[in-house]
Design a protein around this motif. Sequence first.
Motif, PDB file in Angstrom:
ATOM      1  N   GLU A   1      32.052  40.901  40.052  1.00  0.00           N
ATOM      2  CA  GLU A   1      33.229  40.084  40.326  1.00  0.00           C
ATOM      3  C   GLU A   1      34.091  40.747  41.399  1.00  0.00           C
ATOM      4  O   GLU A   1      34.204  41.975  41.453  1.00  0.00           O
ATOM      5  CB  GLU A   1      34.046  39.887  39.048  1.00  0.00           C
TER       6      GLU A   1
ATOM      7  N   THR B   1      33.431  44.658  41.146  1.00  0.00           N
ATOM      8  CA  THR B   1      33.265  45.343  39.873  1.00  0.00           C
ATOM      9  C   THR B   1      31.783  45.528  39.552  1.00  0.00           C
ATOM     10  O   THR B   1      30.910  44.962  40.212  1.00  0.00           O
ATOM     11  CB  THR B   1      33.920  44.543  38.742  1.00  0.00           C
ATOM     12  N   ALA B   2      31.511  46.303  38.512  1.00  0.00           N
ATOM     13  CA  ALA B   2      30.130  46.563  38.102  1.00  0.00           C
ATOM     14  C   ALA B   2      29.414  45.287  37.686  1.00  0.00           C
ATOM     15  O   ALA B   2      28.187  45.195  37.806  1.00  0.00           O
ATOM     16  CB  ALA B   2      30.106  47.578  36.960  1.00  0.00           C
ATOM     17  N   ASP B   3      30.171  44.286  37.223  1.00  0.00           N
ATOM     18  CA  ASP B   3      29.539  43.022  36.829  1.00  0.00           C
ATOM     19  C   ASP B   3      29.543  41.993  37.958  1.00  0.00           C
ATOM     20  O   ASP B   3      29.244  40.815  37.743  1.00  0.00           O
ATOM     21  CB  ASP B   3      30.199  42.451  35.576  1.00  0.00           C
TER      22      ASP B   3
ATOM     23  N   GLU C   1      37.459  44.522  46.233  1.00  0.00           N
ATOM     24  CA  GLU C   1      36.633  45.457  45.472  1.00  0.00           C
ATOM     25  C   GLU C   1      35.693  44.648  44.579  1.00  0.00           C
ATOM     26  O   GLU C   1      36.074  43.592  44.071  1.00  0.00           O
ATOM     27  CB  GLU C   1      37.503  46.377  44.623  1.00  0.00           C
TER      28      GLU C   1
ATOM     29  N   GLY D   1      31.050  49.452  46.757  1.00  0.00           N
ATOM     30  CA  GLY D   1      31.752  48.468  45.940  1.00  0.00           C
ATOM     31  C   GLY D   1      32.843  47.732  46.674  1.00  0.00           C
ATOM     32  O   GLY D   1      33.848  47.332  46.082  1.00  0.00           O
TER      33      GLY D   1
ATOM     34  N   HIS E   1      37.678  41.558  42.956  1.00  0.00           N
ATOM     35  CA  HIS E   1      39.081  41.631  42.549  1.00  0.00           C
ATOM     36  C   HIS E   1      39.851  42.428  43.592  1.00  0.00           C
ATOM     37  O   HIS E   1      39.284  42.970  44.547  1.00  0.00           O
ATOM     38  CB  HIS E   1      39.211  42.275  41.162  1.00  0.00           C
ATOM     39  N   ASP E   2      41.173  42.491  43.423  1.00  0.00           N
ATOM     40  CA  ASP E   2      42.058  43.188  44.364  1.00  0.00           C
ATOM     41  C   ASP E   2      41.800  42.740  45.800  1.00  0.00           C
ATOM     42  O   ASP E   2      41.833  43.538  46.736  1.00  0.00           O
ATOM     43  CB  ASP E   2      41.878  44.711  44.254  1.00  0.00           C
TER      44      ASP E   2
END
Length: 277
Positions: free
Chosen positions: A156, A152-154, A150, A136, A158-159
């Motif tokens: 996207e 996400t499961a969808d 990072e 991930g 982020h961080d």
Amino acid sequence: MGAPDLADPDHQPLPDLIDTFERAAIEAGREILAARAAGAKVFIKSDSTPVTQADRAAEAIILARLTEQFPDVPVVAEEMAEDGKCPSCTQASYFLVDALDGTGDFIAGRNEFTVNVALIRDLKPVAGVVYAPALGRIWSGSGSKACVGEVTADGEVHDRREIRTRALPKTPVALVSLSHREPETQAWLDKLPAHETTHIGSSLKFCLVAEGKADVYPRLVCLHQWDIAAGDAVLRAAGGITLGLDGKPLEYGVDNSDFDCGRFVCWGQDPTGRANG
């Protein structure tokens, strides 16, 4: 606005290019994880290396994305090459794709495999994305900016944060392949002053050096350019350098229809003291 002219040597990689790479890599990574969950079948290629349907399905996704956004830029990809379909890239710019680097790790059930997309321009990897779907995490680099984020499961990102290589410490950390034991590489390491050694798979080695978590990655066997281009782009954007054994920055696409690359050593900081890049 039309797609940027990536063949223009004065044109700097744009954020939307990295965005295209990331979206393609994340979509390909989703397909790879689905194939692993279903139980990927293993085949042996003409060079005696393994391939799965995940390799081919992921590559098809990335090729479709790149062709849609940049129809005039040639693409060189691992499975295309196996099928004899790669263009002869004498142009100044082309994409290099390894949709599943670390197939052996993938088959073995380990998480150290990556999706790799890069832009080569004027013999250099000037933009690239490395995505580790099972971890991930995604790395990107263009110009003098490299980032890790990072996923996400969808799908996207982020961080996201910028990364840079570190100054060479008193006891550097050297990275070697997790699944390949090469006498030539070990011989090179044996000549390195006191250091620590960490084993890790795929193009993640470039990314750890780019993040300043390691310092040197030698590879004294011949690989293909698609194996290393995206990771090399991230590393160079983070302030590192990849040198051939002649001490010069590694070049891509030089009179080489097989897209092999010579033996090389990646450094977080250029040991010669030259400006990195």
